[in-house]
Every structure is written in C-alpha cells, then in structure tokens.
Design a protein around this motif. Structure first.
Motif, PDB file in Angstrom:
ATOM      1  N   LEU A   5       5.486   9.297  -0.786  1.00  0.00           N
ATOM      2  CA  LEU A   5       4.225   9.383  -0.039  1.00  0.00           C
ATOM      3  C   LEU A   5       4.313  10.446   1.050  1.00  0.00           C
ATOM      4  O   LEU A   5       3.379  11.237   1.240  1.00  0.00           O
ATOM      5  N   GLU A  31       1.689   3.834  -4.177  1.00  0.00           N
ATOM      6  CA  GLU A  31       1.129   2.849  -3.255  1.00  0.00           C
ATOM      7  C   GLU A  31       1.636   1.437  -3.537  1.00  0.00           C
ATOM      8  O   GLU A  31       1.054   0.458  -3.080  1.00  0.00           O
ATOM      9  N   ARG A  32       2.735   1.341  -4.241  1.00  0.00           N
ATOM     10  CA  ARG A  32       3.381   0.056  -4.514  1.00  0.00           C
ATOM     11  C   ARG A  32       4.780   0.073  -3.906  1.00  0.00           C
ATOM     12  O   ARG A  32       5.369   1.134  -3.710  1.00  0.00           O
ATOM     13  N   THR A  39       2.769   1.567   6.060  1.00  0.00           N
ATOM     14  CA  THR A  39       3.074   2.856   5.443  1.00  0.00           C
ATOM     15  C   THR A  39       1.860   3.385   4.693  1.00  0.00           C
ATOM     16  O   THR A  39       1.531   4.575   4.772  1.00  0.00           O
ATOM     17  N   VAL A  40       1.166   2.497   3.969  1.00  0.00           N
ATOM     18  CA  VAL A  40      -0.026   2.919   3.230  1.00  0.00           C
ATOM     19  C   VAL A  40      -1.115   3.364   4.194  1.00  0.00           C
ATOM     20  O   VAL A  40      -1.793   4.382   3.977  1.00  0.00           O
ATOM     21  N   ARG A  41      -1.300   2.615   5.290  1.00  0.00           N
ATOM     22  CA  ARG A  41      -2.326   2.977   6.275  1.00  0.00           C
ATOM     23  C   ARG A  41      -2.033   4.358   6.867  1.00  0.00           C
ATOM     24  O   ARG A  41      -2.942   5.197   6.983  1.00  0.00           O
ATOM     25  N   TYR A  52      -0.302   6.746   5.524  1.00  0.00           N
ATOM     26  CA  TYR A  52      -0.536   7.761   4.490  1.00  0.00           C
ATOM     27  C   TYR A  52      -2.025   8.066   4.377  1.00  0.00           C
ATOM     28  O   TYR A  52      -2.438   9.233   4.336  1.00  0.00           O
ATOM     29  N   LYS A  53      -2.860   7.023   4.301  1.00  0.00           N
ATOM     30  CA  LYS A  53      -4.280   7.217   4.064  1.00  0.00           C
ATOM     31  C   LYS A  53      -4.971   7.907   5.238  1.00  0.00           C
ATOM     32  O   LYS A  53      -5.942   8.652   5.042  1.00  0.00           O
TER      33      LYS A  53
END
Length: 222
Positions: A69, A124-125, A131-133, A135-136
């Motif tokens: 990511l 995204e898994r 971490t996802v937040r 990245y987005k």
C-alpha cells in the motif's frame, strides 16, 4: 549470498533512520515486483533481499500488504509528478489526446499498474483499519491532484466530474490490467488466430475506456 544488500545500520533508533529503513524496504519490494508477481512476494522474501529477518521488516510495516500500500502511494506520486512535469500535453489540449497520454503513461509503469489492480482483492486485506484509512486519504489527495491536472487541460470538465473520472479510471484499471497481462496458458491459447479478439493491449483499451467515460461526463455536463 552475493545479491543480498547490506543494511546501512542494524537498528533504526532516530526518526530519520526509521524513515530510511522504510524506504529501503519499499525499494526492495519495488525491485522484487519487477521480477515476480506480488502474490509470490512474502515478508520473508523481502527480508532476504535486505539481509534481515521477517521480524525486522514487521517493525516498520504491519504486513506485506502494508508494504505494498505504501509503495503504491509512492509510485502513484512519482507518476503524478512526471505527468505534471512533462509527460502529459500542456493545455490547451485535445481531450482524447489527454486520455491517451494518461493511458500511455500508466502502461509505461507496470509495477504501479500491478499494485493498483490488486488494491481491492489483495492490498486492502490483512491490514488494520488505520492503515487503510491512511492509504485512502493519500489516495484521495492524489486523485484530487490528478483531477486538477485533467481540469486544467479540459476546462469543459468541472472539478467534481474530473474527480468522478478518476474513480471510474481506478475501477477500470483494476479490471483491465489482469486481462492485459494474462497467465502463460492464456497467452498460448489466444495465439490461435481465431481468438485474436481476446488479446488485450492495455494502453489501447484503457485509452478507449477513458475517452468514452470522459465523453459521457462531458455530455452529461451539457
């Protein structure tokens, strides 16, 4: 092993050392992605390339997907900087030419495209919500930059529609990249002249998808 890189330091204690080590890990991941599919790269393989343990890599990234990511963010930013600098035509521009320049510039960056295409199914898994937040939020920042770049070259496209175009573009890339980079058995099968229509050239088809989407958004704006 002769091809193992020797770390500049064994333990990163200062912030600048930690950032340097993170960049070393990202460099190793990028090099490996040029050699093998992302699915075949493990944290252990990353550590081996750097001459450190898997545990050492986990000090800086929570998972393999976390590495990818952040690498995706880094590669996308590099692409945008190149597009802003010289790769895309300067305004005023012919809209279809802008869309084809977009497609061609991505086709020249297969590692970026590979990672982007794996975003929903792999990247995204096995990562935390934090971490996802993160990245987005960076992704939104980058797509806003891209939307502004498009709007500068195609003034008839409003800011909101330009951002919408970037969303459609990402979804299209996720679907198209695997089709344009098939497994060896598929390459062999589609060598049959009767299946010529099954072969997909990424730059050509992506350019067509972008042009069609842009035309639809411009028509709707009118």
């Amino acid at each position: 092993m002769d091809d193992v890189e020797v770390p500049a330091f064994q333990r990163a204690r200062r912030p600048e050392q930690r950032e340097l080590r993170r960049q070393e890990i990202l460099d190793a991941a990028e090099a490996l992605l040029a050699e093998m599919p992302a699915e075949e790269i493990s944290l252990r393989e990353l550590g081996r390339r750097l001459g450190v343990s898997k545990t050492h890599v986990v000090r800086y990234f929570e998972s393999r997907e976390g590495v990818f990511l952040e690498l995706l963010n880094r590669l996308r930013l590099s692409w945008l900087e190149a597009a802003l600098a010289s790769e895309w035509p300067a305004p005023p521009c012919e809209p279809d030419g802008v869309m084809q320049a977009w497609a061609d510039s991505l086709a020249a960056r297969p590692v970026l495209c590979q990672l982007w295409s794996l975003l929903p199914s792999v990247l995204e898994r096995n990562v935390s919500a934090g971490t996802v937040r993160a990245y987005k939020l960076i992704d939104l920042e980058h797509r806003t930059t891209l939307a502004n770049l498009i709007s500068d070259r195609i003034p008839a496209l409003g800011a909101d529609d330009a951002l919408t175009l970037t969303r459609h573009a990402v979804v299209s890339l996720v679907g198209l990249w695997p089709f344009s980079n098939p497994a060896p058995a598929v390459v062999e099968a589609t060598a049959d002249p009767r299946l010529a229509g099954s072969r997909v050239d990424f730059a050509t088809m992506y350019g067509e998808i972008l042009q069609t989407t842009l035309a639809s958004l411009l028509a709707r704006a009118k």
